[in-house]
Design an enzyme around this catalytic site. Structure first.
Site, PDB file in Angstrom:
ATOM      1  N   GLU A 158       0.979  -1.137  -0.009  1.00  0.00           N
ATOM      2  CA  GLU A 158       0.012   0.055  -0.053  1.00  0.00           C
ATOM      3  C   GLU A 158       0.703   1.439  -0.147  1.00  0.00           C
ATOM      4  O   GLU A 158       2.040   1.159   0.472  1.00  0.00           O
ATOM      5  CB  GLU A 158      -0.846  -0.096   1.289  1.00  0.00           C
ATOM      6  CG  GLU A 158      -1.735  -0.878   1.207  1.00  0.00           C
ATOM      7  CD  GLU A 158      -2.316  -1.198   2.717  1.00  0.00           C
ATOM      8  OE1 GLU A 158      -1.997  -0.424   3.775  1.00  0.00           O
ATOM      9  OE2 GLU A 158      -3.137  -1.925   2.868  1.00  0.00           O
ATOM     10  N   LYS A 163       2.269   4.536   1.510  1.00  0.00           N
ATOM     11  CA  LYS A 163       2.303   5.051   2.925  1.00  0.00           C
ATOM     12  C   LYS A 163       1.828   6.639   2.842  1.00  0.00           C
ATOM     13  O   LYS A 163       2.492   7.384   2.720  1.00  0.00           O
ATOM     14  CB  LYS A 163       3.819   4.946   3.890  1.00  0.00           C
ATOM     15  CG  LYS A 163       3.589   5.244   5.090  1.00  0.00           C
ATOM     16  CD  LYS A 163       5.155   5.095   5.661  1.00  0.00           C
ATOM     17  CE  LYS A 163       4.985   5.326   7.012  1.00  0.00           C
ATOM     18  NZ  LYS A 163       4.874   6.761   7.436  1.00  0.00           N
ATOM     19  N   ASP A 219       0.529  10.294   4.214  1.00  0.00           N
ATOM     20  CA  ASP A 219       1.139  11.052   4.920  1.00  0.00           C
ATOM     21  C   ASP A 219       0.235  11.883   5.572  1.00  0.00           C
ATOM     22  O   ASP A 219       0.141  12.997   5.277  1.00  0.00           O
ATOM     23  CB  ASP A 219       2.507  11.860   4.399  1.00  0.00           C
ATOM     24  CG  ASP A 219       3.089  12.540   5.358  1.00  0.00           C
ATOM     25  OD1 ASP A 219       3.120  12.148   6.616  1.00  0.00           O
ATOM     26  OD2 ASP A 219       3.862  13.560   4.897  1.00  0.00           O
ATOM     27  N   TYR A 266      -7.198   1.359   6.166  1.00  0.00           N
ATOM     28  CA  TYR A 266      -6.104   0.309   5.768  1.00  0.00           C
ATOM     29  C   TYR A 266      -5.859  -0.785   6.601  1.00  0.00           C
ATOM     30  O   TYR A 266      -4.985  -1.624   6.249  1.00  0.00           O
ATOM     31  CB  TYR A 266      -4.872   1.010   5.168  1.00  0.00           C
ATOM     32  CG  TYR A 266      -4.258   1.923   6.231  1.00  0.00           C
ATOM     33  CD1 TYR A 266      -3.589   1.508   7.518  1.00  0.00           C
ATOM     34  CD2 TYR A 266      -4.198   3.484   6.078  1.00  0.00           C
ATOM     35  CE1 TYR A 266      -3.156   2.276   8.468  1.00  0.00           C
ATOM     36  CE2 TYR A 266      -3.581   4.071   7.113  1.00  0.00           C
ATOM     37  CZ  TYR A 266      -3.116   3.583   8.133  1.00  0.00           C
ATOM     38  OH  TYR A 266      -2.504   4.379   9.092  1.00  0.00           O
ATOM     39  N   LYS A 286      10.536   3.800   3.121  1.00  0.00           N
ATOM     40  CA  LYS A 286      10.410   5.172   2.850  1.00  0.00           C
ATOM     41  C   LYS A 286      11.044   5.746   1.408  1.00  0.00           C
ATOM     42  O   LYS A 286      12.005   5.138   0.837  1.00  0.00           O
ATOM     43  CB  LYS A 286      10.680   6.087   3.795  1.00  0.00           C
ATOM     44  CG  LYS A 286      10.056   5.998   5.056  1.00  0.00           C
ATOM     45  CD  LYS A 286       9.956   6.960   5.621  1.00  0.00           C
ATOM     46  CE  LYS A 286       9.120   6.934   7.113  1.00  0.00           C
ATOM     47  NZ  LYS A 286       9.016   8.437   7.777  1.00  0.00           N
ATOM     48  N   CYS A 318      10.522  45.252  14.002  1.00  0.00           N
ATOM     49  CA  CYS A 318       9.769  44.622  12.847  1.00  0.00           C
ATOM     50  C   CYS A 318      10.433  45.335  11.459  1.00  0.00           C
ATOM     51  O   CYS A 318      10.303  46.609  11.358  1.00  0.00           O
ATOM     52  CB  CYS A 318       8.355  44.765  12.950  1.00  0.00           C
ATOM     53  SG  CYS A 318       7.410  44.569  11.413  1.00  0.00           S
ATOM     54  N   CYS A 351       7.316  47.618  10.009  1.00  0.00           N
ATOM     55  CA  CYS A 351       6.817  49.022  10.752  1.00  0.00           C
ATOM     56  C   CYS A 351       7.774  49.497  11.933  1.00  0.00           C
ATOM     57  O   CYS A 351       7.465  50.253  12.595  1.00  0.00           O
ATOM     58  CB  CYS A 351       5.530  48.498  11.363  1.00  0.00           C
ATOM     59  SG  CYS A 351       5.258  47.578  12.626  1.00  0.00           S
ATOM     60  N   CYS A 381       5.837  40.544  15.624  1.00  0.00           N
ATOM     61  CA  CYS A 381       5.525  42.067  15.640  1.00  0.00           C
ATOM     62  C   CYS A 381       4.006  42.288  16.360  1.00  0.00           C
ATOM     63  O   CYS A 381       3.182  41.906  15.854  1.00  0.00           O
ATOM     64  CB  CYS A 381       5.552  42.753  14.300  1.00  0.00           C
ATOM     65  SG  CYS A 381       4.976  44.191  14.178  1.00  0.00           S
ATOM     66  N   CYS A 404       0.692  47.460  11.687  1.00  0.00           N
ATOM     67  CA  CYS A 404       1.796  47.059  10.909  1.00  0.00           C
ATOM     68  C   CYS A 404       1.232  46.562   9.452  1.00  0.00           C
ATOM     69  O   CYS A 404       0.308  45.860   9.455  1.00  0.00           O
ATOM     70  CB  CYS A 404       2.458  45.769  11.402  1.00  0.00           C
ATOM     71  SG  CYS A 404       3.663  45.091  10.384  1.00  0.00           S
TER      72      CYS A 404
HETATM   73  S1  IVH Z   1      -0.281   0.001   8.520  1.00  0.00           S
HETATM   74  C1  IVH Z   1       1.171  -1.806  12.839  1.00  0.00           C
HETATM   75  N1  IVH Z   1      -0.682   0.997   6.368  1.00  0.00           N
HETATM   76  O1  IVH Z   1       2.367   5.382   9.113  1.00  0.00           O
HETATM   77  C2  IVH Z   1       0.765  -1.478  11.279  1.00  0.00           C
HETATM   78  N2  IVH Z   1       0.185   2.403   8.068  1.00  0.00           N
HETATM   79  O2  IVH Z   1       4.933   4.980  11.310  1.00  0.00           O
HETATM   80  C3  IVH Z   1      -0.452  -0.569  11.021  1.00  0.00           C
HETATM   81  N3  IVH Z   1       0.373   4.807   7.538  1.00  0.00           N
HETATM   82  O3  IVH Z   1       1.263   6.032  11.853  1.00  0.00           O
HETATM   83  C4  IVH Z   1       0.069   0.537  10.141  1.00  0.00           C
HETATM   84  N4  IVH Z   1      -0.084   4.687   5.525  1.00  0.00           N
HETATM   85  O4  IVH Z   1      -0.663   5.625  10.408  1.00  0.00           O
HETATM   86  C5  IVH Z   1      -0.011   1.300   7.769  1.00  0.00           C
HETATM   87  N5  IVH Z   1      -0.751   2.045   4.218  1.00  0.00           N
HETATM   88  C6  IVH Z   1      -0.405   2.219   5.419  1.00  0.00           C
HETATM   89  C7  IVH Z   1      -0.283   3.411   5.970  1.00  0.00           C
HETATM   90  C8  IVH Z   1       0.383   3.404   7.324  1.00  0.00           C
HETATM   91  C9  IVH Z   1       0.379   5.479   6.492  1.00  0.00           C
HETATM   92  C10 IVH Z   1       0.922   5.568   8.899  1.00  0.00           C
HETATM   93  C11 IVH Z   1       0.367   4.996  10.059  1.00  0.00           C
HETATM   94  C12 IVH Z   1       1.609   4.996  11.182  1.00  0.00           C
HETATM   95  C13 IVH Z   1       2.536   5.523  10.358  1.00  0.00           C
HETATM   96  C14 IVH Z   1       3.840   4.700  10.622  1.00  0.00           C
END
Ligand code: IVH
Length: 730
Positions: free
Chosen positions: A172, A174, A176, A286, A374, A469, A472, A485, A491
């Site tokens: 999946e 990740k 943010d 997820y 990552k 500042c 001003c 400021c 300002c």
């Molecule tokens: S699985 C124990 N899947 O990334 C595993 N986490 O440091 C449960 N996150 O705070 C997490 N996308 O919230 C999983 N597709 C994804 C994710 C995901 C983002 C976040 C998660 C966690 C951080 C990991």
């Protein structure tokens, strides 16, 4: 500003007039999750819409109930089509009609309002603080790496532990955003909790209820709801929605957020869910943290169930059989990163087989069966040619590195933020330094660090934040890590935004006083403080570009018409930090005059329900700053009247009391119960504090009841409450 009608479909910031969200993030055909069966076999088809809308108050009870249920079902189906599947079947206008009809029915027959009604996504008062709530199951974090070799070792470790067995992985993106736990009891959303420390987090149920891609009720067409379900997901703001939202913040004179994640976090942790409702958030699910009443053998089965229950999933969820496929997936996402409309910072690799997962187990921090891989942040090295200081719309001074232009991840960067005084001192960035610059999901690039190798001879002296500042010349004050400021209304960097806010819809509502006009008035020094607005003459305004005789006269008249204004709007218009329209209204009702408000000290402020120590500190600081006070006094001189309309229930037998409702009641909904005590003069809030007079504890009351007992607040059960109502309502 546009209206904030809750029926507005794009879960976008209505104030920004943002367009519909771009294609929702959604699993597509080639994801590993199979498409669900027809999600809604029995529901009305678009060719056969829910028909005819007689006057709701004429309908007999039974018919009204049937109609309300039908409408709620239909609206839920369209919410899902729009916010989860991204393929709406009806126009926004048709959707609004359904929504309005349901709302009218519920108004005519309040007993029909259920907590899961689509009209009830927003509907409770702001709270004083967010409660701490324990998770159903620990929310572990993920082990992470940026190193491909580490990923190979992870795979080897797993295969070895499985004794040479096959290791299938679910892949999946990740995401943010902000990690959230959604708990469903018998198919109903019972609570939503931020990750916090993994064991307990902040209860943000009311806020999360406003996110339209979060089902309030699980869909059960193809799979029954389990007794208990805890889902883990991520709350996000798309990049396009984020940019529109930031734009609207700047237009109203507020500081923009650095990245979508911060904006999301701010929105999720609001004390007033009506504010969250106006933020363009979405939620992708997820993981099943815990389930009772059904069981799954693999992660993919769980994901399939989540989809059937109505959750939106991340896109490109895939099931693969080996580490080579993992590498291809990672490379694919990394390459597409700049094209996605949301931030991802890597991919997540999870073992598919749930028995294998439990065999592998977890360390105290993270499971051994999952790994986040990552992406390299987009970074480059360049030279600092100078350091400038910018004054933002809230007066914060931001040091900015002026860079020799460099390309970072496809974007040419020539300025990067050094954040604030403390960050700058910590990194010790100086003119002449070679620095590493990064774009990590932030709109504004940042200086990560000084690259020390060599170059010392060329270093300039340590940078000092200015004492005055730069805009001003007012002496700067230190405010935590920031320098600010304090000349809020004098300002010019701050004044433009403040003028726009002063005239905005929920403040003085001055038609024609937009961003451009405010900038012109300030730049030409026709307005040096908000009070000067009232001294403007039509012929002066007419001389401005874009104005003619009629428009100039209209603006001057629109301003003059506000010499009489509601005190609440006036207080809101001052732009006191933390004081939004709701708090301004509470302050106005409490103090009833500007003088009384200005005279209040922290203790007096804190005694008002809904106002905590932080807010009272900010308010007293604001009004006691000399130049700010002078600007307010100047304004007051030009106002003919600051009025306070009677609240419904004023003078009623419960005036001055604060009531809290918790748990479920049989006879009426909480919304109705609150309305009834408000009509008797009480204030209904949602958290128990020393200011609470009565707690009404219905079925299943929990922590609020405990707290009320601790604080020796009077507690009524439902029967006692109804009895009390009968007495008071006579
Ligand atoms: S699985 C124990 N899947 O990334 C595993 N986490 O440091 C449960 N996150 O705070 C997490 N996308 O919230 C999983 N597709 C994804 C994710 C995901 C983002 C976040 C998660 C966690 C951080 C990991």
């Amino acid at each position: 500003m546009a209206s904030s009608d809750p029926t507005e479909r794009p879960a976008a910031e209505p104030d920004s007039g943002a367009a519909a969200p771009s294609a929702p993030i959604h699993s597509n055909g080639d994801s590993g999750a199979a498409a669900p069966a027809d999600p809604n076999p029995g529901a009305a088809s678009p060719a056969n819409p829910v028909t005819a809308a007689p006057d709701p108050s004429d309908l007999p009870e039974e018919e009204a109930r049937a109609r309300a249920e039908e409408l709620a079902r239909e609206i839920r189906r369209h919410d899902h089509l729009y916010h989860v599947e991204g393929r709406p079947e009806i126009s926004d206008g048709e959707y609004d009609r359904l929504f309005r009809e349901l709302r009218a029915l519920e108004e005519a027959h309040p007993e029909l309002v259920t907590p899961d009604s689509p009209t009830q996504r927003v509907g409770v008062d702001p709270v004083a603080s967010l409660p701490t709530v324990e998770h159903v199951a620990p929310m572990l974090s993920l082990d992470s790496t940026q190193d491909a070799a580490e990923v190979r070792r992870f795979d080897e470790r797993i295969r070895k532990a499985l004794d040479g067995g096959e290791s299938e992985y679910v892949l999946e993106p990740k995401l943010d955003g902000i990690s959230i736990e959604l708990v469903y009891k018998e198919g109903r959303l019972a609570r939503a909790v931020t990750r916090g420390n993994g064991r307990e987090g902040e209860g943000v149920t009311e806020n999360v209820r406003t996110i339209r891609s979060v089902p309030l009720l699980l869909r059960t067409e193809s799979r029954p709801a389990p007794e208990l379900l805890a889902v883990r997901g991520e709350i996000l703001m798309s990049i396009s929605a984020f940019e529109a939202f930031n734009q609207s913040l700047m237009e109203e004179g507020s500081e923009p957020y650095a990245n979508p994640r911060n904006a999301t976090s701010g929105a999720v942790r609001q004390l007033d869910s009506a504010i969250t409702a106006r933020r363009p958030l979405q939620c992708l699910a997820y993981d099943i943290l815990h389930v009772e009443g059904t069981a799954f053998r693999t992660d993919m089965e769980g994901i399939q169930a989540l989809e059937e229950w109505g959750f939106a999933l991340p896109e490109r969820v895939e099931l693969v059989a080996n580490v080579e496929a993992v590498e291809a997936y990672h490379a694919g996402f990394d390459g597409d990163r700049d094209e996605l409309d949301y931030e991802i910072d890597g991919i997540v690799i999870k073992l598919n087989d749930l028995d294998d997962r439990s065999d592998l187990g977890s360390t105290s921090h993270h499971p051994r069966w999952a790994l986040a891989w990552k992406f390299e942040p987009r970074k480059e090295v360049t030279r600092v040619e100078g350091i400038a200081v910018q004054v933002g719309r809230t007066g914060v001074l931001t040091p900015v590195a002026l860079l020799r232009p460099v390309e970072v991840g496809g974007v040419t960067v020539s300025r990067a933020t050094l954040h604030n005084r403390e960050e700058l001192a910590r990194k010790d960035v100086r003119e002449g330094d070679r620095v590493r610059v990064q774009r990590a999901g932030d709109v504004i690039p940042q200086v990560v660090e000084v690259v020390t190798e060599g170059a010392d001879a060329e270093r300039g002296p340590p940078f000092q934040m200015p004492e005055l500042c730069p805009n001003c010349d007012t002496p700067v004050v230190e405010d935590g890590p920031f320098s600010r400021c304090p000349n809020r209304f004098g300002c010019s960097a701050q004044l433009k935004g403040r003028i726009v806010h002063f005239g905005s819809r929920r403040a003085l509502d001055i038609e024609g006083l937009g961003e451009e006009t405010a900038a012109l008035l300030v730049d030409r020094e026709m307005v040096k403080g908000p009070a000067d607005l009232f001294d403007l003459e039509a012929d002066q305004v007419e001389a401005l570009p874009g104005f003619a005789e009629v428009s100039a006269r209209k603006l001057v008249e629109a301003i003059a018409a506000r010499r009489r204004t509601e005190l609440a709007r006036f207080l809101h218009g001052l732009g006191i930090p933390e004081v939004g329209a709701t708090v301004a209204r509470d302050l106005a009702h409490h103090f009833r005059s500007l003088d009384a408000f200005l005279a209040a000290d922290r203790e007096v402020l804190e005694a008002i329900p809904g106002i905590g120590p932080r807010m009272s500190e900010v308010i007293t600081e604001f009004v006691s700053e000399e130049r700010t006070r002078a600007a307010i006094d100047e304004l007051a001189l030009r106002m003919e009247a600051l009025t306070v309309p009677e609240e419904p229930g004023a003078g009623g037998p419960l005036e001055g009391q604060t009531w809290v409702f918790t748990g479920g009641m049989e006879e009426m909904t909480r919304t109705e119960a609150k309305r009834r005590v408000e009509a008797l003069g009480a204030k209904a809030t949602s958290s128990v504090s020393g200011k609470t007079d009565v707690l009404v504890a219905g079925e299943g009351a929990g922590s609020k009841l405990e707290k009320a007992r601790e604080l020796e607040v009077e507690v009524l059960d439902e029967a006692e409450f109804l009895e009390r109502l009968r007495e008071l309502e006579g």
